[in-house]
Design a protein around this motif. Structure first.
Motif, short mmCIF file in Angstrom:
data_model
loop_
_atom_site.label_atom_id
_atom_site.label_comp_id
_atom_site.label_asym_id
_atom_site.label_seq_id
_atom_site.Cartn_x
_atom_site.Cartn_y
_atom_site.Cartn_z
N GLY A 176 10.77 8.39 -2.54
CA GLY A 176 11.52 8.00 -1.71
C GLY A 176 11.69 8.85 -0.40
O GLY A 176 10.57 9.12 -0.04
N ILE A 177 12.96 8.23 0.83
CA ILE A 177 12.16 8.44 2.01
C ILE A 177 13.68 9.42 2.90
O ILE A 177 15.09 9.20 2.47
CB ILE A 177 12.06 7.57 3.28
CG1 ILE A 177 11.20 7.27 2.76
CG2 ILE A 177 12.05 8.34 4.01
CD1 ILE A 177 11.05 5.93 3.40
N GLU A 178 14.30 10.73 2.83
CA GLU A 178 15.01 11.95 3.37
C GLU A 178 15.90 10.81 4.64
O GLU A 178 15.24 9.96 5.24
CB GLU A 178 14.56 13.12 3.88
CG GLU A 178 14.30 13.86 3.15
CD GLU A 178 13.86 15.51 3.60
OE1 GLU A 178 15.04 16.43 3.94
OE2 GLU A 178 13.09 15.58 3.88
N GLY A 206 13.37 6.12 -4.88
CA GLY A 206 13.19 5.27 -4.52
C GLY A 206 13.40 4.42 -3.23
O GLY A 206 13.81 4.98 -2.50
N SER A 207 12.45 3.26 -2.75
CA SER A 207 12.94 2.82 -1.85
C SER A 207 12.77 1.04 -1.39
O SER A 207 12.02 0.46 -2.46
CB SER A 207 12.01 3.04 -0.50
OG SER A 207 10.92 4.58 -0.03
N VAL A 208 13.81 0.56 -0.55
CA VAL A 208 13.25 -0.59 -0.20
C VAL A 208 13.38 -0.79 0.92
O VAL A 208 14.05 -0.79 1.65
CB VAL A 208 14.85 -1.61 -0.34
CG1 VAL A 208 14.32 -2.86 -1.21
CG2 VAL A 208 15.22 -0.81 -2.08
N ASP A 220 0.40 -1.22 -0.14
CA ASP A 220 0.18 0.44 0.53
C ASP A 220 1.37 1.32 -0.09
O ASP A 220 0.80 2.37 -0.87
CB ASP A 220 -0.73 -0.18 0.99
CG ASP A 220 -2.36 1.17 0.95
OD1 ASP A 220 -2.69 0.99 0.14
OD2 ASP A 220 -1.86 1.74 2.33
N ASN A 221 1.71 1.18 0.99
CA ASN A 221 2.62 2.42 0.88
C ASN A 221 3.32 2.99 -0.08
O ASN A 221 3.68 3.73 -0.76
CB ASN A 221 3.76 2.21 1.81
CG ASN A 221 3.41 2.49 3.17
OD1 ASN A 221 2.17 3.51 3.74
ND2 ASN A 221 4.27 2.16 4.09
N ALA A 222 4.55 1.30 -1.04
CA ALA A 222 4.51 1.71 -2.27
C ALA A 222 4.15 1.77 -3.04
O ALA A 222 4.64 3.24 -3.94
CB ALA A 222 5.12 -0.13 -2.28
N GLY A 250 0.21 7.46 9.51
CA GLY A 250 1.32 6.79 9.61
C GLY A 250 1.42 6.38 11.28
O GLY A 250 2.12 6.08 12.05
N LEU A 251 0.55 5.10 11.22
CA LEU A 251 0.00 4.28 11.77
C LEU A 251 0.62 2.50 10.85
O LEU A 251 1.20 1.98 11.69
CB LEU A 251 -0.71 3.95 11.97
CG LEU A 251 -1.42 5.11 13.36
CD1 LEU A 251 -3.06 4.60 13.92
CD2 LEU A 251 -0.94 4.53 14.15
N GLY A 252 0.62 2.84 9.88
CA GLY A 252 0.87 1.73 8.90
C GLY A 252 2.14 0.67 9.05
O GLY A 252 2.46 -0.16 9.75
P1 ADP Z 1 0.73 6.04 6.57
O1 ADP Z 1 -0.10 5.78 6.46
O2 ADP Z 1 1.06 7.87 6.66
O3 ADP Z 1 1.59 5.52 5.07
P2 ADP Z 1 3.13 4.67 7.25
O4 ADP Z 1 3.31 4.57 8.79
O5 ADP Z 1 2.87 3.91 6.40
O6 ADP Z 1 1.91 5.77 7.63
O7 ADP Z 1 4.85 5.50 6.81
C1 ADP Z 1 5.04 6.77 7.28
C2 ADP Z 1 5.98 7.15 6.62
O8 ADP Z 1 5.93 7.30 5.96
C3 ADP Z 1 4.68 7.83 5.35
O9 ADP Z 1 3.87 8.77 5.75
C4 ADP Z 1 5.60 8.12 4.65
O10 ADP Z 1 5.92 9.16 4.13
C5 ADP Z 1 6.62 7.39 5.05
N1 ADP Z 1 6.74 5.97 3.90
C6 ADP Z 1 6.43 4.52 3.53
N2 ADP Z 1 6.45 4.26 3.11
C7 ADP Z 1 6.84 4.81 2.29
C8 ADP Z 1 7.24 4.79 0.39
N3 ADP Z 1 7.40 3.63 0.11
N4 ADP Z 1 7.64 5.16 0.19
C9 ADP Z 1 7.97 6.90 0.79
N5 ADP Z 1 8.12 7.02 1.74
C10 ADP Z 1 7.24 6.13 2.69
#
Ligand code: ADP
Length: 337
Positions: A269-271, A324-326, A236-238, A298-300
């Protein structure tokens, strides 16, 4: 509240220690005075026998001076009182210190719970305020048309869905904190990731994102539902944090007695500074950017971390902004002997 409880606990510790100490002192006092009396009696009998043999009829004198006896008993009493006062002083300090140490984890848990309640209420307030003001504004409108009403209801429904999503996640978060939250059985990660992929298929389709699932067979000991939920969080995040038309790839490999599954995206991506906080509750990297676009709370990832911990696994994150992220999950493999 914490100080009062600490003092109460110290008082209980003191009461127990002093009960034991005073009982011991009384026992010691009785045993020693009995012993003194016995010695005095034996000495007197011996002396009487000697006098009777050597000079029958001479006057009897006590073997131990009664004053000396009384003084010894008083000295014993004073020593025991002093020892008890010493124990009282030392155990007050030790008890206060121990009470503090006993209560520390409870106080930390309470702080954590309070923080959780504050964060959750804060998150609930935003959609509720928005719902309330929308309804109020429209109720005041005398020329409210059917079309506007339908739009209002549509917008309200969206907020209600958000609230439901938030409350579902809050429930999950607390459920996974329980000891027996997962019932363990043999779970094939290929099957689990396949089910999760189907669950997010609509979301992926809407963004024209392709999910390549190359996870191989690999059995771990785990909970089916929780592992499906785990993969759904990462997929879902991806999808949420990737632009349209990108690809999400799932791969797996066995290392020693473990299996690693990689979820790789080509998203925003993520900082680096945000990576250590990703698994904190209610954490959203660059809030304005992600909340507005993706609508998460921000709970996933904190739920995902709890699930992985329950399975004695670990999570690694590598990410590059705009590349991107891994996310790499590692679990111990299940062996059938
Ligand atoms: P949310 O429900 O906000 O997605 P998560 O706990 O799943 O909550 O993720 C926390 C934060 O991490 C997100 O708000 C996002 O900023 C970052 N994040 C998570 N997965 C990714 C990803 N695959 N790519 C970029 N940012 C991500």
């Amino acid at each position: 509240m914490f100080t009062t409880t600490r003092l109460k606990l110290t008082a209980w510790y003191l009461l127990i220690i002093m009960l034991i100490s005073v009982s011991f002192s009384l026992a010691i006092y009785h045993v020693l005075t009995d012993e003194l009396n016995r010695v005095e009696r034996v000495q007197r009998l011996r002396q009487e026998r000697r006098i009777f043999i050597l000079a029958p009829g001479s006057p009897r004198t006590p073997s131990i001076d009664p004053e000396v006896m009384e003084e010894s008993k008083n000295r014993l009493k004073s020593i025991l009182v002093l020892v008890n006062l010493g124990i009282l002083g030392a155990s007050s300090l030790a008890g206060y210190f121990l009470a503090g140490r006993t209560l520390r984890p409870i106080s930390q848990m309470l702080d954590e719970q309070n923080r959780f309640i504050t964060d959750a209420s804060h998150e609930l307030r935003t959609p509720l305020t928005s719902l309330k003001s929308e309804i109020e504004v429209n109720l005041r409108d005398k020329d409210l048309t059917l079309k506007t009403t339908k739009n209002l209801l549509q917008s309200n429904l969206e907020e209600v869905n958000n609230l439901q999503y938030l409350s579902d996640n809050l429930i999950k978060l607390t459920q996974y904190q329980k000891e027996n939250a997962v019932s363990f059985e043999a779970v094939n990660l290929k099957e689990v990731s396949g089910i999760a992929q189907r669950k997010v298929a609509n979301l992926a389709k809407r963004k024209n994102i392709i999910i390549k699932n190359e996870v191989n067979d690999g059995e771990i000991s785990g909970g089916w539902q929780s592992l499906i939920e785990l993969f759904v969080v990462f997929l879902d995040n991806a999808i949420k944090y990737s632009p349209k038309g990108k690809t999400v790839t799932l791969t797996s490999r066995k290392i020693d007695r473990s299996i690693e599954v990689e979820i790789r995206d080509q998203g925003m991506g993520i900082e680096e500074k945000d990576i250590p906080h990703l698994f904190d509750r209610f954490f959203r990297a660059d809030k304005s950017r992600t909340k507005a676009e993706a609508g998460g709370y921000g709970l996933g990832l904190s739920i995902a971390k709890q699930i992985v911990d329950k399975h004695q696994g670990s999570i690694r994150v590598e990410s590059k902004l705009d590349k991107g992220s891994v996310f790499t999950l590692r679990f111990p493999l299940r062996y059938s002997f």
